[in-house]
Design an enzyme around this catalytic site. Sequence first.
Site, PDB file in Angstrom:
ATOM      1  N   ASP A  49      82.357  35.293  58.221  1.00  0.00           N
ATOM      2  CA  ASP A  49      81.326  35.333  59.253  1.00  0.00           C
ATOM      3  C   ASP A  49      80.095  34.554  58.798  1.00  0.00           C
ATOM      4  O   ASP A  49      79.424  34.945  57.849  1.00  0.00           O
ATOM      5  CB  ASP A  49      80.920  36.791  59.526  1.00  0.00           C
ATOM      6  CG  ASP A  49      79.861  36.894  60.612  1.00  0.00           C
ATOM      7  OD1 ASP A  49      80.247  37.037  61.791  1.00  0.00           O
ATOM      8  OD2 ASP A  49      78.655  36.812  60.295  1.00  0.00           O
ATOM      9  N   TYR A 102      72.245  30.361  59.354  1.00  0.00           N
ATOM     10  CA  TYR A 102      72.356  30.717  57.930  1.00  0.00           C
ATOM     11  C   TYR A 102      72.298  29.478  57.031  1.00  0.00           C
ATOM     12  O   TYR A 102      72.188  29.605  55.809  1.00  0.00           O
ATOM     13  CB  TYR A 102      73.661  31.477  57.622  1.00  0.00           C
ATOM     14  CG  TYR A 102      73.863  32.783  58.337  1.00  0.00           C
ATOM     15  CD1 TYR A 102      72.855  33.389  59.072  1.00  0.00           C
ATOM     16  CD2 TYR A 102      75.096  33.438  58.283  1.00  0.00           C
ATOM     17  CE1 TYR A 102      73.060  34.584  59.742  1.00  0.00           C
ATOM     18  CE2 TYR A 102      75.309  34.640  58.939  1.00  0.00           C
ATOM     19  CZ  TYR A 102      74.284  35.203  59.673  1.00  0.00           C
ATOM     20  OH  TYR A 102      74.505  36.394  60.328  1.00  0.00           O
ATOM     21  N   LYS A 154      77.905  31.342  64.840  1.00  0.00           N
ATOM     22  CA  LYS A 154      77.034  31.816  65.926  1.00  0.00           C
ATOM     23  C   LYS A 154      76.052  30.738  66.359  1.00  0.00           C
ATOM     24  O   LYS A 154      75.615  29.928  65.536  1.00  0.00           O
ATOM     25  CB  LYS A 154      76.255  33.060  65.476  1.00  0.00           C
ATOM     26  CG  LYS A 154      77.079  34.081  64.722  1.00  0.00           C
ATOM     27  CD  LYS A 154      76.311  35.347  64.399  1.00  0.00           C
ATOM     28  CE  LYS A 154      77.091  36.213  63.418  1.00  0.00           C
ATOM     29  NZ  LYS A 154      76.937  35.821  62.007  1.00  0.00           N
ATOM     30  N   HIS A 159      74.112  34.399  69.206  1.00  0.00           N
ATOM     31  CA  HIS A 159      73.547  35.155  68.077  1.00  0.00           C
ATOM     32  C   HIS A 159      72.512  36.187  68.524  1.00  0.00           C
ATOM     33  O   HIS A 159      72.441  37.280  67.965  1.00  0.00           O
ATOM     34  CB  HIS A 159      72.919  34.168  67.086  1.00  0.00           C
ATOM     35  CG  HIS A 159      72.776  34.689  65.699  1.00  0.00           C
ATOM     36  ND1 HIS A 159      72.853  33.899  64.584  1.00  0.00           N
ATOM     37  CD2 HIS A 159      72.564  35.942  65.230  1.00  0.00           C
ATOM     38  CE1 HIS A 159      72.696  34.634  63.494  1.00  0.00           C
ATOM     39  NE2 HIS A 159      72.505  35.887  63.863  1.00  0.00           N
ATOM     40  N   ILE A 173      81.975  43.344  58.111  1.00  0.00           N
ATOM     41  CA  ILE A 173      81.885  42.051  57.410  1.00  0.00           C
ATOM     42  C   ILE A 173      80.871  42.168  56.271  1.00  0.00           C
ATOM     43  O   ILE A 173      79.831  41.510  56.273  1.00  0.00           O
ATOM     44  CB  ILE A 173      81.485  40.905  58.385  1.00  0.00           C
ATOM     45  CG1 ILE A 173      80.368  41.374  59.358  1.00  0.00           C
ATOM     46  CG2 ILE A 173      82.693  40.388  59.143  1.00  0.00           C
ATOM     47  CD1 ILE A 173      79.730  40.244  60.151  1.00  0.00           C
ATOM     48  N   SER A 211      78.698  40.154  49.742  1.00  0.00           N
ATOM     49  CA  SER A 211      78.320  40.258  48.336  1.00  0.00           C
ATOM     50  C   SER A 211      78.520  38.900  47.687  1.00  0.00           C
ATOM     51  O   SER A 211      79.483  38.200  48.000  1.00  0.00           O
ATOM     52  CB  SER A 211      79.158  41.292  47.588  1.00  0.00           C
ATOM     53  OG  SER A 211      78.770  41.270  46.221  1.00  0.00           O
ATOM     54  N   ASN A 254      84.872  45.913  47.868  1.00  0.00           N
ATOM     55  CA  ASN A 254      84.644  46.094  49.307  1.00  0.00           C
ATOM     56  C   ASN A 254      85.900  45.874  50.162  1.00  0.00           C
ATOM     57  O   ASN A 254      85.956  46.331  51.299  1.00  0.00           O
ATOM     58  CB  ASN A 254      83.519  45.159  49.786  1.00  0.00           C
ATOM     59  CG  ASN A 254      82.171  45.515  49.162  1.00  0.00           C
ATOM     60  OD1 ASN A 254      82.003  46.598  48.599  1.00  0.00           O
ATOM     61  ND2 ASN A 254      81.208  44.598  49.250  1.00  0.00           N
TER      62      ASN A 254
HETATM   63  N1  LIG Z   1      74.430  39.010  63.903  1.00  0.00           N
HETATM   64  C1  LIG Z   1      73.350  39.251  63.192  1.00  0.00           C
HETATM   65  O1  LIG Z   1      72.213  39.191  63.688  1.00  0.00           O
HETATM   66  C2  LIG Z   1      73.520  39.604  61.753  1.00  0.00           C
HETATM   67  C3  LIG Z   1      72.437  40.131  61.030  1.00  0.00           C
HETATM   68  C4  LIG Z   1      72.647  40.469  59.681  1.00  0.00           C
HETATM   69  C5  LIG Z   1      73.893  40.278  59.102  1.00  0.00           C
HETATM   70  N2  LIG Z   1      74.921  39.746  59.829  1.00  0.00           N
HETATM   71  C6  LIG Z   1      76.279  39.536  59.235  1.00  0.00           C
HETATM   72  O2  LIG Z   1      76.711  40.760  58.620  1.00  0.00           O
HETATM   73  C7  LIG Z   1      77.000  40.511  57.248  1.00  0.00           C
HETATM   74  C8  LIG Z   1      76.724  41.734  56.400  1.00  0.00           C
HETATM   75  O3  LIG Z   1      75.388  42.180  56.555  1.00  0.00           O
HETATM   76  P1  LIG Z   1      74.234  41.906  55.473  1.00  0.00           P
HETATM   77  O4  LIG Z   1      74.614  40.766  54.617  1.00  0.00           O
HETATM   78  O5  LIG Z   1      72.950  41.807  56.201  1.00  0.00           O
HETATM   79  O6  LIG Z   1      74.162  43.235  54.610  1.00  0.00           O
HETATM   80  P2  LIG Z   1      75.163  44.299  53.955  1.00  0.00           P
HETATM   81  O7  LIG Z   1      76.550  43.763  53.911  1.00  0.00           O
HETATM   82  O8  LIG Z   1      74.873  45.601  54.598  1.00  0.00           O
HETATM   83  O9  LIG Z   1      74.573  44.429  52.483  1.00  0.00           O
HETATM   84  C9  LIG Z   1      74.590  43.364  51.566  1.00  0.00           C
HETATM   85  C10 LIG Z   1      73.836  43.845  50.324  1.00  0.00           C
HETATM   86  O10 LIG Z   1      74.583  44.888  49.678  1.00  0.00           O
HETATM   87  C11 LIG Z   1      74.868  44.491  48.338  1.00  0.00           C
HETATM   88  N3  LIG Z   1      76.247  44.959  48.072  1.00  0.00           N
HETATM   89  C12 LIG Z   1      77.384  44.477  48.618  1.00  0.00           C
HETATM   90  N4  LIG Z   1      78.447  45.166  48.178  1.00  0.00           N
HETATM   91  C13 LIG Z   1      77.984  46.110  47.329  1.00  0.00           C
HETATM   92  C14 LIG Z   1      78.603  47.123  46.575  1.00  0.00           C
HETATM   93  N5  LIG Z   1      79.934  47.297  46.613  1.00  0.00           N
HETATM   94  N6  LIG Z   1      77.812  47.908  45.798  1.00  0.00           N
HETATM   95  C15 LIG Z   1      76.482  47.745  45.764  1.00  0.00           C
HETATM   96  N7  LIG Z   1      75.832  46.791  46.472  1.00  0.00           N
HETATM   97  C16 LIG Z   1      76.578  45.979  47.251  1.00  0.00           C
HETATM   98  C17 LIG Z   1      74.719  43.008  48.304  1.00  0.00           C
HETATM   99  O11 LIG Z   1      74.276  42.563  47.033  1.00  0.00           O
HETATM  100  P3  LIG Z   1      75.081  41.393  46.212  1.00  0.00           P
HETATM  101  O12 LIG Z   1      75.291  40.250  47.143  1.00  0.00           O
HETATM  102  O13 LIG Z   1      74.142  41.094  45.084  1.00  0.00           O
HETATM  103  O14 LIG Z   1      76.351  42.025  45.743  1.00  0.00           O
HETATM  104  C18 LIG Z   1      73.609  42.775  49.333  1.00  0.00           C
HETATM  105  O15 LIG Z   1      72.338  42.989  48.738  1.00  0.00           O
HETATM  106  C19 LIG Z   1      76.086  39.305  56.928  1.00  0.00           C
HETATM  107  O16 LIG Z   1      76.416  38.673  55.714  1.00  0.00           O
HETATM  108  C20 LIG Z   1      76.289  38.471  58.161  1.00  0.00           C
HETATM  109  O17 LIG Z   1      77.515  37.782  58.099  1.00  0.00           O
HETATM  110  C21 LIG Z   1      74.737  39.418  61.143  1.00  0.00           C
END
Ligand SMILES: NC(=O)c1ccc[n+]([C@@H]2O[C@H](COP(=O)([O-])OP(=O)(O)OC[C@H]3O[C@@H](n4cnc5c(N)ncnc54)[C@H](OP(=O)(O)O)[C@@H]3O)[C@@H](O)[C@H]2O)c1
Length: 283
Positions: free
Chosen positions: A43, A48, A73, A106, A225, A228, A237
């Site tokens: 994703d 991005y 997106k 988006h 999705i 990390s 994960n």
């Molecule tokens: N449509 C939208 O508006 C929108 C907005 C936000 C996100 N997204 C999508 O959703 C995806 C996921 O959301 P997100 O990236 O915002 O946040 P998330 O997946 O909720 O959290 C990512 C954070 O958690 C840490 N992490 C990951 N796995 C871990 C584990 N097993 N143990 C401890 N910490 C862990 C990561 O650190 P490290 O990387 O250092 O491991 C990072 O700091 C995004 O990458 C994107 O593709 C979409």
Amino acid sequence: MDCVTLNNGVSMPILGFGVYQVPPEETERAVSQALEAGYRSIDTAAVYNNEEAVGRAIAASGIPRDDLFVTTKLWISDAGEGSARQAFERSMDKLGLETLDLYLVHQPFGDYYGSWRAMEKLYAERRIRAIGVSNFFPDRLIDLINHNEIVPAVDQVETHPFFQRVADQNFMDKLGVRIESWGPFAEGRNGLFTHPTLTAIGEAHGKSVAQVVLRWLIQRGVVVIPKSVRPERMRENIDVFDFNLSDAEMMDVTALETGKSQFLDHRDPEAAKFLSTLTLTNE
Ligand SMILES: NC(=O)c1ccc[n+]([C@@H]2O[C@H](COP(=O)([O-])OP(=O)(O)OC[C@H]3O[C@@H](n4cnc5c(N)ncnc54)[C@H](OP(=O)(O)O)[C@@H]3O)[C@@H](O)[C@H]2O)c1
């Protein structure tokens, strides 16, 4: 990998890899490692600024195209019928792909009706296998559906233990729209990774908090999705298909609902104003 079937029959992995906030120079490595770890759904988004790096990792992987599910997106500054088509072609050039699996509006701002018409045409031309939206609350979702031909296959919205979206998911279910979680870990906010309830459930299964959260979402039928940049966490994960949360454990997580976003409320005029000031840096 377990899959869900979208409203047009297309199969989508229930777990994929997100690359928001992964810097462009780190993205090729991260996506390559995610593909090695077994992820087959990626994703990304135009905003991005890492689509090219995603494309390089896909090309280098040698994985057959049909085995991958790629989402990108359309950003607000490219909204509108003509602009959306151009933005789609730019994204496809960067990704190095002929067809896209899922293209999302988006944000529910700008001329997204025009964007949707462009996406409906690209879908009819078979350039995109499924089209959907992101950050649409039920009012905007139903309005888009009422005034267009194609019902979005997906609505990707903030969904995690502190903002669970159960009513929104029920609403989407009735319309045939699949809920997809962004921020499944709330990016660690509100002490998610050390939360006592989630920790206790994890200990009972020999699993981490991250794995409990992903399992809870998957058992609700929510596509996830997680992001990390660390290979050991990527492997952790994706390792969530060998255990089940009991009904009581599911309810324990349900009790963590706060009813509000950990990030921003898309119905807040200040959020709408802020998001509309962000323009793409890599046109
Ligand atoms: N449509 C939208 O508006 C929108 C907005 C936000 C996100 N997204 C999508 O959703 C995806 C996921 O959301 P997100 O990236 O915002 O946040 P998330 O997946 O909720 O959290 C990512 C954070 O958690 C840490 N992490 C990951 N796995 C871990 C584990 N097993 N143990 C401890 N910490 C862990 C990561 O650190 P490290 O990387 O250092 O491991 C990072 O700091 C995004 O990458 C994107 O593709 C979409």
